[in-house]
Design an enzyme around this catalytic site. Structure first.
Site, PDB file in Angstrom:
ATOM      1  N   GLU A 207     -76.446  26.871  56.596  1.00 55.88           N
ATOM      2  CA  GLU A 207     -77.706  26.952  55.845  1.00 55.88           C
ATOM      3  C   GLU A 207     -77.740  25.737  54.934  1.00 55.88           C
ATOM      4  OE1 GLU A 207     -80.211  29.243  55.852  1.00 55.88           O
ATOM      5  OE2 GLU A 207     -79.351  30.513  57.399  1.00 55.88           O
ATOM      6  N   CYS A 241     -83.440  25.514  47.597  1.00 55.28           N
ATOM      7  CA  CYS A 241     -83.387  24.764  48.861  1.00 55.28           C
ATOM      8  C   CYS A 241     -84.736  24.705  49.569  1.00 55.28           C
ATOM      9  CB  CYS A 241     -82.339  25.372  49.770  1.00 55.28           C
ATOM     10  SG  CYS A 241     -82.590  27.134  50.027  1.00 55.28           S
TER      11      CYS A 241
HETATM   12  P1  NAD Z   1     -72.250  21.662  48.368  1.00 54.70           P
HETATM   13  O1  NAD Z   1     -72.360  21.359  49.810  1.00 54.70           O
HETATM   14  O2  NAD Z   1     -71.819  20.580  47.451  1.00 54.70           O
HETATM   15  O3  NAD Z   1     -71.229  22.866  48.112  1.00 54.70           O
HETATM   16  C1  NAD Z   1     -71.312  24.115  48.781  1.00 54.70           C
HETATM   17  C2  NAD Z   1     -69.941  24.751  48.875  1.00 54.70           C
HETATM   18  O4  NAD Z   1     -69.091  23.885  49.630  1.00 54.70           O
HETATM   19  C3  NAD Z   1     -69.251  24.989  47.532  1.00 54.70           C
HETATM   20  O5  NAD Z   1     -68.638  26.260  47.577  1.00 54.70           O
HETATM   21  C4  NAD Z   1     -68.218  23.879  47.452  1.00 54.70           C
HETATM   22  O6  NAD Z   1     -67.045  24.274  46.775  1.00 54.70           O
HETATM   23  C5  NAD Z   1     -67.896  23.606  48.906  1.00 54.70           C
HETATM   24  N1  NAD Z   1     -67.567  22.192  49.143  1.00 54.70           N
HETATM   25  C6  NAD Z   1     -68.039  21.113  48.477  1.00 54.70           C
HETATM   26  N2  NAD Z   1     -67.535  19.969  48.985  1.00 54.70           N
HETATM   27  C7  NAD Z   1     -66.707  20.342  49.998  1.00 54.70           C
HETATM   28  C8  NAD Z   1     -65.901  19.621  50.916  1.00 54.70           C
HETATM   29  N3  NAD Z   1     -65.808  18.294  50.862  1.00 54.70           N
HETATM   30  N4  NAD Z   1     -65.199  20.315  51.832  1.00 54.70           N
HETATM   31  C9  NAD Z   1     -65.277  21.679  51.889  1.00 54.70           C
HETATM   32  N5  NAD Z   1     -66.013  22.405  51.033  1.00 54.70           N
HETATM   33  C10 NAD Z   1     -66.736  21.757  50.110  1.00 54.70           C
HETATM   34  O7  NAD Z   1     -73.666  22.250  47.964  1.00 54.70           O
HETATM   35  P2  NAD Z   1     -74.176  22.649  46.518  1.00 54.70           P
HETATM   36  O8  NAD Z   1     -74.321  21.427  45.707  1.00 54.70           O
HETATM   37  O9  NAD Z   1     -73.366  23.790  45.994  1.00 54.70           O
HETATM   38  O10 NAD Z   1     -75.620  23.257  46.872  1.00 54.70           O
HETATM   39  C11 NAD Z   1     -76.765  22.477  46.973  1.00 54.70           C
HETATM   40  C12 NAD Z   1     -77.150  22.229  48.423  1.00 54.70           C
HETATM   41  O11 NAD Z   1     -77.194  23.445  49.133  1.00 54.70           O
HETATM   42  C13 NAD Z   1     -78.528  21.628  48.553  1.00 54.70           C
HETATM   43  O12 NAD Z   1     -78.495  20.625  49.545  1.00 54.70           O
HETATM   44  C14 NAD Z   1     -79.391  22.786  49.016  1.00 54.70           C
HETATM   45  O13 NAD Z   1     -80.539  22.426  49.730  1.00 54.70           O
HETATM   46  C15 NAD Z   1     -78.427  23.556  49.850  1.00 54.70           C
HETATM   47  N6  NAD Z   1     -78.808  24.946  49.914  1.00 54.70           N
HETATM   48  C16 NAD Z   1     -79.249  25.461  51.096  1.00 54.70           C
HETATM   49  C17 NAD Z   1     -79.641  26.795  51.159  1.00 54.70           C
HETATM   50  C18 NAD Z   1     -80.123  27.417  52.423  1.00 54.70           C
HETATM   51  O14 NAD Z   1     -80.244  28.626  52.439  1.00 54.70           O
HETATM   52  N7  NAD Z   1     -80.401  26.680  53.463  1.00 54.70           N
HETATM   53  C19 NAD Z   1     -79.571  27.585  50.014  1.00 54.70           C
HETATM   54  C20 NAD Z   1     -79.121  27.009  48.842  1.00 54.70           C
HETATM   55  C21 NAD Z   1     -78.739  25.700  48.794  1.00 54.70           C
END
Ligand code: NAD
Length: 455
Positions: A207, A241
């Site tokens: 997602e 998002c």
């Molecule tokens: P992110 O990708 O930075 O982090 C998400 C999760 O991944 C966190 O739990 C984090 O600890 C983990 N993570 C971060 N870097 C990692 C890595 N290198 N390796 C493994 N795990 C890692 O996202 P965010 O900043 O928490 O959220 C914002 C993003 O999420 C935006 O792009 C938004 O559009 C998207 N989002 C999508 C939805 C959806 O339903 N499609 C919903 C909410 C947010």
């Protein structure tokens, strides 16, 4: 992490999660605990980024309670083997689709709806009979803590558990061989998750995000459009998002729309927006600074005020940012709203085709031909005509992206199906055994050429 997964596997092997009453009992316990902890959940989200209580109730706790209630009510029907009509080739037979759990699921959540996006996938995972490990976001530590507390209280630890931590923890978890991975977050990290899953051929749901356009044409009801865009955009301080990323407005109504947007912002949040209890903060210093940097050199039509001490950035309207500006490069994910004008459909295309398929698209127009043309032409996760965000509120609509905005969809029954493998079963008796399929093949080939009619 290896040991944790081993414990979950051992629990799954006991077969307890295959029983519908078992799943239902835990869904009910979870619902009860969330009801009890609703105030504490609101407090945690407020502590994390001053999320307004109303927004936490509507988009986090009440949202997951609705998902829980429908799963509890409908699980029996969802889980029933589905009888499918048989084929002449197999006659006589009874054919079925059995829904079976994958096994041990890993759920990785982001920070923007940190409660909903940890718990909503869990509901699907356990309704379908899996065990689950949740990794909440480290960026919202108070919510991460309360998610861990609730889960520890409701579930045996080998059935559902929470692992708190940041990127390293997430990577350690991803190195294990899960049966299903459900990830919500950025497209960049989504790629990392997909690569890790590929090593074990683990199925995934991703997602992700995207650059969501909102198109406003010359026939749109401007006042209502402005209110609905402002509401969807500045909810959660733009950290949604499926919020509008940028507006494409027909030149004939651009100035009218800008005035209506300004009016709606002031109507919703007052003259002193920083003092409004209905407006959240950006989640972290890093994220805040990124947004502030994006504004450098831009033409600000409204807003732009900020307070570094509190990560406060006012709802901000930006006029015609350049296509190669930081604002128009990637997803903004904050309270900044670029307004770009178009003359014709080629202009619209030249913007939208710049980016990958977004998670959402919104069209404000009273011209049905225009609406239908755009719906047919552009691929995106989901969206709305004459509104924003609200597609997420119907559990019967699948929620997910396409291409770079994601793989797979969930909510309501779609969640149950997502976390279930569909096992195809043909049941046969032994009283009749037509020998024609067995070697040596004696059936003349002209009859073999008719087999297609028997499938
Ligand atoms: P992110 O990708 O930075 O982090 C998400 C999760 O991944 C966190 O739990 C984090 O600890 C983990 N993570 C971060 N870097 C990692 C890595 N290198 N390796 C493994 N795990 C890692 O996202 P965010 O900043 O928490 O959220 C914002 C993003 O999420 C935006 O792009 C938004 O559009 C998207 N989002 C999508 C939805 C959806 O339903 N499609 C919903 C909410 C947010």
């Amino acid at each position: 992490m290896k040991q944790l997964l081993q414990q979950h596997s051992t629990f799954f092997e006991t077969q307890q999660t295959k029983e519908i009453p078992f799943r239902k009992a835990y869904l009910k316990k979870l619902l009860k605990e969330i009801e009890l902890q609703e105030d504490a959940i609101c407090d945690a989200l407020y502590a994390d980024f001053k999320k307004p209580r109303f927004e936490t109730l509507a988009a986090e706790t009440q949202f997951v309670m609705a998902e829980l209630k429908s799963a509890i009510r409908k699980l029996h029907t969802w889980a029933k083997p589905k009888r499918i009509s048989g084929t002449l080739l197999n006659w006589p037979s009874s054919d079925y689709i059995y829904k079976e759990p994958y096994g041990n699921v890993l759920i990785i959540a982001p920070w923007n709806y940190p409660f909903q996006l940890a718990i909503a996938p869990l509901i699907g995972a356990i309704a379908a009979g899996n065990t689950a490990v949740i990794k909440p976001s480290e960026i919202t530590p108070n919510t991460s803590r309360i998610v861990a507390e609730i889960i520890t209280k409701v579930f045996p630890k080998d059935y559902v558990s929470v692992v708190e931590g940041g990127v390293e923890t997430s990577q350690e978890l991803l190195a294990q061989k899960w049966d299903y991975i459900f990830f919500t977050g950025s497209t960049r990290v989504g790629q990392i998750v997909y690569e890790s899953a590929a090593k074990h051929l683990t199925p995934v749901t991703l997602e992700l995000g995207g650059k969501n356009p909102t198109i406003v044409d010359g026939t749109a009801a401007i006042d209502v459009a402005a209110k609905r865009i402002v509401w969807g955009k500045f909810l959660n301080a733009g950290q949604t998002c499926i919020a509008t990323d940028y507006i494409l407005v027909h030149t004939s109504v651009k100035s009218e729309l800008i005035e209506a947007l300004k009016k709606a912002i002031t109507q919703f949040y007052g003259e002193q927006i920083e003092a409004s209890s209905d407006y959240a903060r950006t989640v972290s210093k890093n994220h805040y600074q990124g947004l502030v940097d994006m504004l450098a050199g831009e033409s600000i039509l409204f807003g732009g005020e900020r307070n570094d001490a509190d990560n406060y950035l006012a709802p901000t309207l930006v006029d015609e940012p350049k296509r190669d500006s930081p604002l128009m490069k990637g997803e903004i994910f904050g309270p900044i709203l670029p307004i770009l004008s178009y003359e014709n459909e080629e202009d619209i295309h030249s913007y939208i085709s710049n980016y990958g398929k977004p998670l959402a698209t919104y069209i404000f127009s009273n011209n049905k031909d225009f609406q239908n043309k755009l719906l047919k032409k552009y691929s995106f996760g989901g969206g709305a005509i004459n509104d924003t965000i609200i597609q997420i509120t119907n559990k019967k609509l699948p929620f997910g992206g396409v291409g770079p905005s994601g793989i797979g969809a969930y909510h309501g029954r779609t969640s149950f199906d997502l976390f279930s493998h569909s096992k195809a079963i043909v049941k046969k008796g032994t009283w009749l055994d037509i020998p024609l399929r067995y070697p040596p093949y004696t059936l003349p080939l002209k009859y073999a050429k008719m087999i297609k009619n028997l499938f």
